[in-house]
Design a protein around this motif. Structure first.
Motif, PDB file in Angstrom:
ATOM      1  N   GLU A 141      41.012  11.885  24.438  1.00  0.00           N
ATOM      2  CA  GLU A 141      40.570  13.271  24.269  1.00  0.00           C
ATOM      3  C   GLU A 141      39.116  13.364  23.800  1.00  0.00           C
ATOM      4  O   GLU A 141      38.628  14.449  23.506  1.00  0.00           O
TER       5      GLU A 141
ATOM      6  N   HIS B 102      35.562  13.707  24.500  1.00  0.00           N
ATOM      7  CA  HIS B 102      34.714  14.135  25.615  1.00  0.00           C
ATOM      8  C   HIS B 102      33.429  13.315  25.731  1.00  0.00           C
ATOM      9  O   HIS B 102      32.931  13.102  26.827  1.00  0.00           O
TER      10      HIS B 102
ATOM     11  N   LYS C  11      35.888  15.973  33.587  1.00  0.00           N
ATOM     12  CA  LYS C  11      36.827  15.754  32.479  1.00  0.00           C
ATOM     13  C   LYS C  11      36.150  16.068  31.140  1.00  0.00           C
ATOM     14  O   LYS C  11      36.757  16.683  30.258  1.00  0.00           O
ATOM     15  N   CYS C  12      34.912  15.688  30.993  1.00  0.00           N
ATOM     16  CA  CYS C  12      34.144  15.973  29.783  1.00  0.00           C
ATOM     17  C   CYS C  12      34.069  17.484  29.560  1.00  0.00           C
ATOM     18  O   CYS C  12      34.314  17.970  28.445  1.00  0.00           O
TER      19      CYS C  12
ATOM     20  N   LEU D  51      37.410  18.945  28.518  1.00  0.00           N
ATOM     21  CA  LEU D  51      37.734  18.667  27.117  1.00  0.00           C
ATOM     22  C   LEU D  51      36.881  19.475  26.144  1.00  0.00           C
ATOM     23  O   LEU D  51      37.357  19.854  25.066  1.00  0.00           O
ATOM     24  N   ASP D  52      35.616  19.712  26.482  1.00  0.00           N
ATOM     25  CA  ASP D  52      34.730  20.488  25.606  1.00  0.00           C
ATOM     26  C   ASP D  52      33.726  21.280  26.442  1.00  0.00           C
ATOM     27  O   ASP D  52      32.643  20.784  26.767  1.00  0.00           O
TER      28      ASP D  52
END
Length: 179
Positions: free
Chosen positions: A51, A53, A78-79, A82-83
């Motif tokens: 999880e 980022h 994905k980064c 996550l944020d």
């Protein structure tokens, strides 16, 4: 019952430490120019802390250096997932899109940057990247977007001009240096 919860807490702490160890190794490999080993170390760090980022951002940059554009794009996405407030995630995504070498992907990168800046995530690195991708026209697009959204603050507009002027100069120098 104490043993079970204590054990899982210890495991989580170990994983976090393990993640930081692998991240540090990845950073060292990246700095040394060994991008393949850096990507491998970041992958190990991600397995320990999926999880985080920043790890996806770092691996995306390593993949970009290796010219593994689709993998870099996946990690950038994905980064961001996550944020969504982490600026480097958008920077990595726009860089990956531009690295595809297709005009449509470069335009998509510029639009992404405009969208992010328009949402209030304003960063001189995003502006600089926009100028590298689209040229001086990017600053005009940012200023037009700000005016359209009702932003009348002349300081911000002038700030965009100043930042872009510096970014344009840096990009021109980089091109003239062969970079």
């Amino acid at each position: 019952n104490y043993g079970a919860s204590h054990c899982s807490t210890a495991t989580a702490a170990y994983s976090m430490g393990d993640s930081e160890t692998h991240k540090a190794a990845g950073n060292a490999h990246f700095k040394a120019g060994d991008y393949l080993k850096a990507a491998a170390a970041y992958t190990k760090a991600i397995k320990a802390a999926p999880e985080n980022h920043v790890l996806y951002s770092n691996r995306a940059q390593a993949f970009l250096k290796l010219n593994k554009v689709s993998k870099a794009l996946d990690d950038a996405d994905k980064c961001i997932e996550l944020d969504p407030t982490f600026v480097k995630g958008y920077h990595r995504k726009a860089s990956a899109l531009h690295a595809c070498g297709e005009a449509a992907k470069s335009e998509e990168a510029a639009q992404l940057l405009l969208s992010v800046i328009g949402s209030g995530i304003d960063d001189k690195e995003l502006l600089r990247l926009g100028v590298q991708i689209k040229g001086r026209q990017f600053v005009e697009l940012v200023d037009a977007q700000r005016k359209k959204s009702g932003e009348k603050d002349a300081d911000k507009s002038n700030d965009a001009e100043t930042k872009a002027g510096a970014a344009s100069g840096a990009a021109t120098k980089e091109r003239s240096d062969g970079g």
